[in-house]
Design an enzyme around this catalytic site. Structure first.
Site, PDB file in Angstrom:
ATOM      1  N   GLY A 114       7.935   6.615 -10.180  1.00 38.68           N
ATOM      2  CA  GLY A 114       7.769   7.465  -8.997  1.00 38.68           C
ATOM      3  C   GLY A 114       8.018   6.710  -7.704  1.00 38.68           C
ATOM      4  O   GLY A 114       8.631   5.636  -7.696  1.00 38.68           O
ATOM      5  N   GLY A 158       6.979   4.612  -4.319  1.00 41.71           N
ATOM      6  CA  GLY A 158       5.963   3.691  -3.804  1.00 41.71           C
ATOM      7  C   GLY A 158       6.107   2.289  -4.359  1.00 41.71           C
ATOM      8  O   GLY A 158       6.922   2.018  -5.249  1.00 41.71           O
ATOM      9  N   ILE A 214       4.049   0.417  -6.155  1.00 41.21           N
ATOM     10  CA  ILE A 214       3.592   0.088  -7.508  1.00 41.21           C
ATOM     11  C   ILE A 214       4.628   0.488  -8.569  1.00 41.21           C
ATOM     12  O   ILE A 214       4.948  -0.323  -9.451  1.00 41.21           O
ATOM     13  CB  ILE A 214       2.190   0.673  -7.752  1.00 41.21           C
ATOM     14  N   GLU A 274      13.015  11.345 -11.907  1.00 31.81           N
ATOM     15  CA  GLU A 274      13.301  12.287 -10.812  1.00 31.81           C
ATOM     16  C   GLU A 274      14.162  11.621  -9.735  1.00 31.81           C
ATOM     17  O   GLU A 274      15.202  12.105  -9.361  1.00 31.81           O
ATOM     18  CB  GLU A 274      11.966  12.717 -10.213  1.00 31.81           C
ATOM     19  N   LEU A 296      -3.394   8.590  -4.160  1.00 30.07           N
ATOM     20  CA  LEU A 296      -4.186   8.183  -3.001  1.00 30.07           C
ATOM     21  C   LEU A 296      -5.659   8.015  -3.361  1.00 30.07           C
ATOM     22  O   LEU A 296      -6.333   7.146  -2.827  1.00 30.07           O
ATOM     23  CB  LEU A 296      -4.021   9.212  -1.873  1.00 30.07           C
ATOM     24  N   GLY A 337       7.341  15.624  -8.748  1.00 34.05           N
ATOM     25  CA  GLY A 337       7.392  15.822 -10.204  1.00 34.05           C
ATOM     26  C   GLY A 337       6.240  15.149 -10.917  1.00 34.05           C
ATOM     27  O   GLY A 337       6.296  14.990 -12.133  1.00 34.05           O
ATOM     28  N   LYS A 376      -7.172   0.799   3.397  1.00 33.11           N
ATOM     29  CA  LYS A 376      -7.652   0.433   4.737  1.00 33.11           C
ATOM     30  C   LYS A 376      -8.383  -0.920   4.740  1.00 33.11           C
ATOM     31  O   LYS A 376      -9.582  -1.007   5.062  1.00 33.11           O
ATOM     32  CB  LYS A 376      -8.562   1.540   5.319  1.00 33.11           C
TER      33      LYS A 376
HETATM   34  N1  COA Z   1      -7.990   7.035   1.910  1.00 32.53           N
HETATM   35  C1  COA Z   1      -7.462   6.861   3.134  1.00 32.53           C
HETATM   36  N2  COA Z   1      -6.206   6.419   3.363  1.00 32.53           N
HETATM   37  C2  COA Z   1      -5.471   6.119   2.282  1.00 32.53           C
HETATM   38  C3  COA Z   1      -5.952   6.263   0.968  1.00 32.53           C
HETATM   39  C4  COA Z   1      -7.291   6.731   0.813  1.00 32.53           C
HETATM   40  N3  COA Z   1      -7.801   6.916  -0.403  1.00 32.53           N
HETATM   41  N4  COA Z   1      -4.997   5.898   0.107  1.00 32.53           N
HETATM   42  C5  COA Z   1      -3.928   5.533   0.824  1.00 32.53           C
HETATM   43  N5  COA Z   1      -4.223   5.674   2.139  1.00 32.53           N
HETATM   44  C6  COA Z   1      -3.318   5.411   3.248  1.00 32.53           C
HETATM   45  C7  COA Z   1      -2.730   4.005   3.173  1.00 32.53           C
HETATM   46  O1  COA Z   1      -3.568   3.074   3.845  1.00 32.53           O
HETATM   47  C8  COA Z   1      -1.415   4.195   3.887  1.00 32.53           C
HETATM   48  O2  COA Z   1      -1.652   4.270   5.269  1.00 32.53           O
HETATM   49  P1  COA Z   1      -0.604   3.639   6.320  1.00 32.53           P
HETATM   50  O3  COA Z   1       0.637   4.519   6.162  1.00 32.53           O
HETATM   51  O4  COA Z   1      -1.300   3.819   7.625  1.00 32.53           O
HETATM   52  O5  COA Z   1      -0.386   2.237   5.879  1.00 32.53           O
HETATM   53  C9  COA Z   1      -0.980   5.601   3.462  1.00 32.53           C
HETATM   54  O6  COA Z   1      -2.189   6.285   3.107  1.00 32.53           O
HETATM   55  C10 COA Z   1      -0.017   5.616   2.258  1.00 32.53           C
HETATM   56  O7  COA Z   1      -0.642   4.949   1.176  1.00 32.53           O
HETATM   57  P2  COA Z   1       0.181   4.058   0.126  1.00 32.53           P
HETATM   58  O8  COA Z   1      -0.784   3.644  -0.916  1.00 32.53           O
HETATM   59  O9  COA Z   1       0.946   2.968   0.834  1.00 32.53           O
HETATM   60  O10 COA Z   1       1.214   5.118  -0.403  1.00 32.53           O
HETATM   61  P3  COA Z   1       2.552   4.949  -1.235  1.00 32.53           P
HETATM   62  O11 COA Z   1       3.694   4.689  -0.334  1.00 32.53           O
HETATM   63  O12 COA Z   1       2.358   4.033  -2.381  1.00 32.53           O
HETATM   64  O13 COA Z   1       2.731   6.461  -1.749  1.00 32.53           O
HETATM   65  C11 COA Z   1       1.938   8.560  -2.585  1.00 32.53           C
HETATM   66  C12 COA Z   1       1.696   7.053  -2.490  1.00 32.53           C
HETATM   67  C13 COA Z   1       0.877   9.124  -3.497  1.00 32.53           C
HETATM   68  C14 COA Z   1       1.832   9.194  -1.202  1.00 32.53           C
HETATM   69  C15 COA Z   1       3.378   8.781  -3.177  1.00 32.53           C
HETATM   70  O14 COA Z   1       3.452   8.212  -4.441  1.00 32.53           O
HETATM   71  C16 COA Z   1       3.728  10.248  -3.257  1.00 32.53           C
HETATM   72  O15 COA Z   1       4.270  10.790  -2.317  1.00 32.53           O
HETATM   73  N6  COA Z   1       3.421  10.901  -4.388  1.00 32.53           N
HETATM   74  C17 COA Z   1       3.687  12.329  -4.511  1.00 32.53           C
HETATM   75  C18 COA Z   1       3.772  12.889  -5.866  1.00 32.53           C
HETATM   76  C19 COA Z   1       4.438  12.019  -6.869  1.00 32.53           C
HETATM   77  O16 COA Z   1       3.840  11.116  -7.403  1.00 32.53           O
HETATM   78  N7  COA Z   1       5.672  12.275  -7.215  1.00 32.53           N
HETATM   79  C20 COA Z   1       6.282  11.513  -8.292  1.00 32.53           C
HETATM   80  C21 COA Z   1       7.623  11.806  -8.610  1.00 32.53           C
HETATM   81  S1  COA Z   1       8.732  10.909  -7.545  1.00 32.53           S
END
Ligand code: COA
Length: 435
Positions: free
Chosen positions: A218, A220, A222, A241, A316, A339, A364
């Protein structure tokens, strides 16, 4: 050949002339990422900014250009954005109240396009026309075929930098109402910084992936780190995807050869590609990658046909029941479902398949635990407790599928950050999940 060239020249115009054809109230569709048409959209936005248009709506998926209607609040009502997923521009505009979000599983979008909307125009960036009069939709198949079927008009930006996907969606010059040539560099995704936590999590997941598995990664850091940790594997396949840089790396180092897939053997399958120029060069004229419509690619019944299907996605937060939020921080919109759930389901239905939802244990600067007693009020539940399989943090893996609530809480607390484990146990006992 000559006929197609003549038709091409007859359709060729300027972005301003195409924008001049737009009328009040039009609904315009665009597909994901590099398939979007920044010049045509800017020309329409210019008219809207001059009060020449009202009520124009534009649907996007992952916005990667600085689209005016997501950046400029004064365009609201004149030219308004609606996102099926999100990205930095849409996220900020949606949270500021001057753009809107359409909840959907990505795989269902073609159906909604065909049944819920009437499009006045579909705008798409394509590779140069071939000798038979076809343009390749290049980096996104996604929902473009539904748009082509449904939209009253098709406006294209022809770009020499768009790769030609030989196994992908196509558009014929006879279907095009207007075109411009716009040879801009394609947008690139800034390389993700792989920190220690991502690398640790990637390594933990990689240990669970056998040679011959078929993978989805996906969005990000990780999922990317997991991709990098798979370089020593053999005979991996790809059914995903979004096609990413780490996948090109895995193909080029020989870890992926798609030789043990049950469907599309010998081919990586995706619905869109976004990353660096390396990806676009890889797609160009390459029969080893198939860019196919999302209602096929993301269908769990298709995903599960490959044995040992492994999906790796981010989130998240997760509660002690295993409900996963990947779309919001409380009520603050962050993303769409994409997806995620389809790959969780598809992987778990596959023979030998597994699904991993992975994230750092805290956010954070270590002040917030991402494993919570309950989801933050207003948080969106993306993957339900009945679907979730493995949750992973830098402290280990928690296999939740089939487990009771009490067992889930125990396993999740064990992989939470140590600073939060006592508090989580206390909250779990208070709620009667743990005794
Ligand atoms: N509480 C508060 N803030 C949080 C948080 C929490 N539990 N978890 C993350 N955040 C904040 C982070 O600090 C970061 O903030 P910043 O932009 O100010 O640095 C922001 O939210 C993004 O977090 P991060 O862990 O860096 O996100 P990521 O880039 O790894 O993306 C998703 C994570 C979930 C948003 C991303 O995977 C996504 O869009 N998923 C959607 C659905 C999916 O999985 N689709 C898969 C098929 S492609």
């Amino acid at each position: 050949m000559t006929d197609f060239k003549t038709l091409y020249e007859a359709r060729k115009t300027t972005a301003q002339e195409l924008a001049a054809r737009v009328e009040d109230g039009w609904l315009i569709g665009m597909d994901a990422a590099a398939a979007q048409t920044p010049a045509i959209i800017s020309a329409i936005a210019e008219r809207a900014g001059q009060d020449q248009l009202r009520g124009v709506k534009v649907q996007t998926l992952l916005d990667v250009y600085p689209l005016e209607f997501y950046a400029d609040k004064s365009l609201y009502g004149k030219m308004t954005g609606y996102s099926w997923f999100s990205s930095a521009g849409a996220r900020s505009a949606i949270n500021s109240g001057f753009a809107d979000f359409i909840p959907a599983y990505y795989r269902d979008i073609p159906k909604y396009i065909r049944t819920c909307y009437d499009y006045d125009a579909f705008c798409v960036s394509v590779s140069p026309m071939d000798k038979h009069g076809y343009f390749s939709l290049a980096t996104a198949s996604s929902y473009s075929e539904a748009m082509i079927d449904k939209a009253k008009r098709i406006f294209i930006e022809v770009n020499v930098n768009q790769p030609r996907a030989v196994c992908g969606s196509r558009l014929h010059i006879s279907q095009v109402d207007g075109l411009i040539e716009n040879n801009i560099e394609l947008p690139v995704l800034p390389p993700v910084k792989l920190d220690e936590v991502s690398v640790t999590i990637g390594g933990l997941i990689a240990e669970q992936i056998p040679d011959g598995a078929c993978i989805q990664l996906g969005i990000g850091a990780i999922p990317d780190a997991t991709g990098m940790a798979l370089k020593t594997k053999k005979d991996l396949g790809i059914h995903t995807e979004m096609f990413t840089d780490s996948m090109v790396e895995l193909i080029e180092c020989g870890a992926v050869n798609n030789s043990r897939k049950q469907i599309h053997r010998g081919q990586s399958v995706t619905t869109f590609a976004f990353g660096s120029k390396r990806i676009y060069d890889f797609i160009d004229d390459n029969p080893a990658i198939a860019l196919l419509p999302v209602d096929y690619v993301n269908n769990p019944e298709v995903i599960c046909k490959n044995d040992n299907m492994i999906s790796i996605n981010a989130a998240l937060e997760v509660d002690l029941w295993g409900q996963v939020c990947a779309e919001s921080v409380g009520t603050k919109h962050m993303s769409g479902s994409g997806g995620q759930i389809d790959y969780v389901r598809g992987a778990c239905q596959s023979k030998g398949g597994k699904s991993f939802i992975a994230f750092s244990s805290t956010a954070k600067g270590g002040t917030i635990s991402k494993i919570k007693p309950i989801l933050t009020p207003g948080a969106v539940c993306t993957t339900s407790k009945n679907d979730v399989d493995y949750i992973v943090t830098e402290y280990g893996l928690a296999h939740l599928r089939g487990c009771s609530l009490g067992e889930r809480a125990k396993r999740l607390i064990a992989i939470a950050h140590p600073d939060f484990r006592d508090e989580l146990s206390f909250e779990a006992k208070k709620r009667g999940i743990l005794v």
